[in-house]
Write a protein that holds these residues in place. Sequence first.
Motif, PDB file in Angstrom:
ATOM      1  N   ASP A   1       0.809  -1.221   0.000  1.00  0.00           N
ATOM      2  CA  ASP A   1       0.000   0.000   0.000  1.00  0.00           C
ATOM      3  C   ASP A   1       0.843   1.272   0.000  1.00  0.00           C
ATOM      4  OD1 ASP A   1       0.970  -0.253   2.590  1.00  0.00           O
ATOM      5  OD2 ASP A   1      -0.894   0.397   3.552  1.00  0.00           O
ATOM      6  N   ASP A   2       2.059   1.197  -0.583  1.00  0.00           N
ATOM      7  CA  ASP A   2       2.949   2.360  -0.509  1.00  0.00           C
ATOM      8  C   ASP A   2       2.685   3.444  -1.550  1.00  0.00           C
ATOM      9  OD1 ASP A   2       3.929   1.363  -2.876  1.00  0.00           O
ATOM     10  OD2 ASP A   2       5.936   0.935  -2.126  1.00  0.00           O
ATOM     11  N   SER A   3       1.864   3.164  -2.561  1.00  0.00           N
ATOM     12  CA  SER A   3       1.575   4.157  -3.614  1.00  0.00           C
ATOM     13  C   SER A   3       2.856   4.709  -4.226  1.00  0.00           C
ATOM     14  CB  SER A   3       0.721   5.299  -3.054  1.00  0.00           C
ATOM     15  OG  SER A   3      -0.500   4.813  -2.549  1.00  0.00           O
ATOM     16  N   ASN A   4       3.860   3.841  -4.357  1.00  0.00           N
ATOM     17  CA  ASN A   4       5.155   4.206  -4.960  1.00  0.00           C
ATOM     18  C   ASN A   4       5.893   5.313  -4.204  1.00  0.00           C
ATOM     19  OD1 ASN A   4       4.966   2.353  -7.168  1.00  0.00           O
ATOM     20  ND2 ASN A   4       3.512   3.725  -8.141  1.00  0.00           N
ATOM     21  N   ALA A   5       5.632   5.428  -2.922  1.00  0.00           N
ATOM     22  CA  ALA A   5       6.348   6.411  -2.091  1.00  0.00           C
ATOM     23  C   ALA A   5       7.327   5.679  -1.186  1.00  0.00           C
ATOM     24  CB  ALA A   5       5.358   7.217  -1.251  1.00  0.00           C
ATOM     25  N   ALA A   6       8.483   6.305  -0.929  1.00  0.00           N
ATOM     26  CA  ALA A   6       9.478   5.708  -0.043  1.00  0.00           C
ATOM     27  C   ALA A   6       8.949   5.672   1.386  1.00  0.00           C
ATOM     28  CB  ALA A   6      10.773   6.497  -0.096  1.00  0.00           C
ATOM     29  N   LEU A   7       9.306   4.621   2.101  1.00  0.00           N
ATOM     30  CA  LEU A   7       8.864   4.505   3.487  1.00  0.00           C
ATOM     31  C   LEU A   7       9.462   5.623   4.338  1.00  0.00           C
ATOM     32  CD1 LEU A   7       7.080   2.603   5.154  1.00  0.00           C
ATOM     33  CD2 LEU A   7       9.132   1.294   5.744  1.00  0.00           C
ATOM     34  N   PHE A   8      10.738   5.928   4.126  1.00  0.00           N
ATOM     35  CA  PHE A   8      11.405   7.013   4.862  1.00  0.00           C
ATOM     36  C   PHE A   8      12.106   7.958   3.884  1.00  0.00           C
ATOM     37  CE2 PHE A   8      11.494   3.452   7.910  1.00  0.00           C
ATOM     38  CZ  PHE A   8      10.862   4.043   8.995  1.00  0.00           C
ATOM     39  N   SER A   9      12.117   9.203   4.251  1.00  0.00           N
ATOM     40  CA  SER A   9      12.924  10.195   3.553  1.00  0.00           C
ATOM     41  C   SER A   9      13.411  11.177   4.623  1.00  0.00           C
ATOM     42  CB  SER A   9      12.106  10.917   2.475  1.00  0.00           C
ATOM     43  OG  SER A   9      12.911  11.827   1.759  1.00  0.00           O
ATOM     44  N   ALA A  10      14.287  10.678   5.491  1.00  0.00           N
ATOM     45  CA  ALA A  10      14.737  11.433   6.665  1.00  0.00           C
ATOM     46  C   ALA A  10      16.058  12.126   6.366  1.00  0.00           C
ATOM     47  CB  ALA A  10      14.889  10.489   7.853  1.00  0.00           C
ATOM     48  N   SER A  11      16.138  13.364   6.752  1.00  0.00           N
ATOM     49  CA  SER A  11      17.366  14.125   6.502  1.00  0.00           C
ATOM     50  C   SER A  11      17.747  14.923   7.753  1.00  0.00           C
ATOM     51  CB  SER A  11      17.177  15.074   5.312  1.00  0.00           C
ATOM     52  OG  SER A  11      16.129  15.993   5.559  1.00  0.00           O
ATOM     53  N   ASN A  12      18.961  15.446   7.747  1.00  0.00           N
ATOM     54  CA  ASN A  12      19.457  16.270   8.851  1.00  0.00           C
ATOM     55  C   ASN A  12      19.382  15.548  10.202  1.00  0.00           C
ATOM     56  OD1 ASN A  12      20.694  18.756   9.501  1.00  0.00           O
ATOM     57  ND2 ASN A  12      18.756  19.577  10.292  1.00  0.00           N
ATOM     58  N   LEU A  13      19.651  14.236  10.165  1.00  0.00           N
ATOM     59  CA  LEU A  13      19.581  13.438  11.393  1.00  0.00           C
ATOM     60  C   LEU A  13      20.762  13.748  12.313  1.00  0.00           C
ATOM     61  CD1 LEU A  13      18.627   9.929   9.926  1.00  0.00           C
ATOM     62  CD2 LEU A  13      17.099  11.649  10.931  1.00  0.00           C
ATOM     63  N   LYS A  14      20.538  13.569  13.592  1.00  0.00           N
ATOM     64  CA  LYS A  14      21.602  13.694  14.583  1.00  0.00           C
ATOM     65  C   LYS A  14      21.615  12.422  15.426  1.00  0.00           C
ATOM     66  CE  LYS A  14      18.632  16.121  17.909  1.00  0.00           C
ATOM     67  NZ  LYS A  14      18.478  17.369  18.707  1.00  0.00           N
TER      68      LYS A  14
END
Length: 200
Positions: A58-71
């Motif tokens: 059921d992802d509709s072709n979207a990435a599960l995560f798109s996380a940036s600027n992590l610490k």
Amino acid sequence: MSRTPSSRTATIAKIAVIPVALIASGLVVSQASYSAYSASTSNPTSNWSSGTVQLSDDDSNAALFSASNLKPGATGTKCIVVTSSGSLASTVKLYAASVATTKALASSITLNVTQGSGGSFGSCTGFTPAATNPSVFSGTLESFGTTATSFATGLGSWAPTGTATESRTYQVSYTLAANAPDSTQGGTASVALTWEAQNS
């Protein structure tokens, strides 16, 4: 030359035999065209069709995560629902289609995958871990990407029966280690998750 009565009789008898023989052969031919008995039996038309193994999510072709600027210490959790709608019993495995990293960031990210029910893509509201064998993977992203690389080395214990449409929710969590070294600053990591089913 005169013939005796007996020789004339014999000649007449021979001539008379010819029509009788012809008549008899005609009867044989006539009877042959009407004397064929027959019988048969048949089996209805045979047919073949192949079964199916089908997976969707059921992802509709979207990435599960798109996380940036992590610490260090950053964490996140999301869910994805995988559905089996094939007609054959199968085994479903999870593996990494590809893993890429720079500055060894993948070795500092912990990945946990738990299977269960409830929830939907991007939201784990209502998610309940499976009663048996809920843990699919727990380790670093680097480890996941180097050990689970195909169906043969894939992870999981889900075995759809093929008798009805079945769904399984996978909860995926990540954590950037609190003690991630300074060398991972500006690093990147990515993974493509693949669920594959093969008939049993």
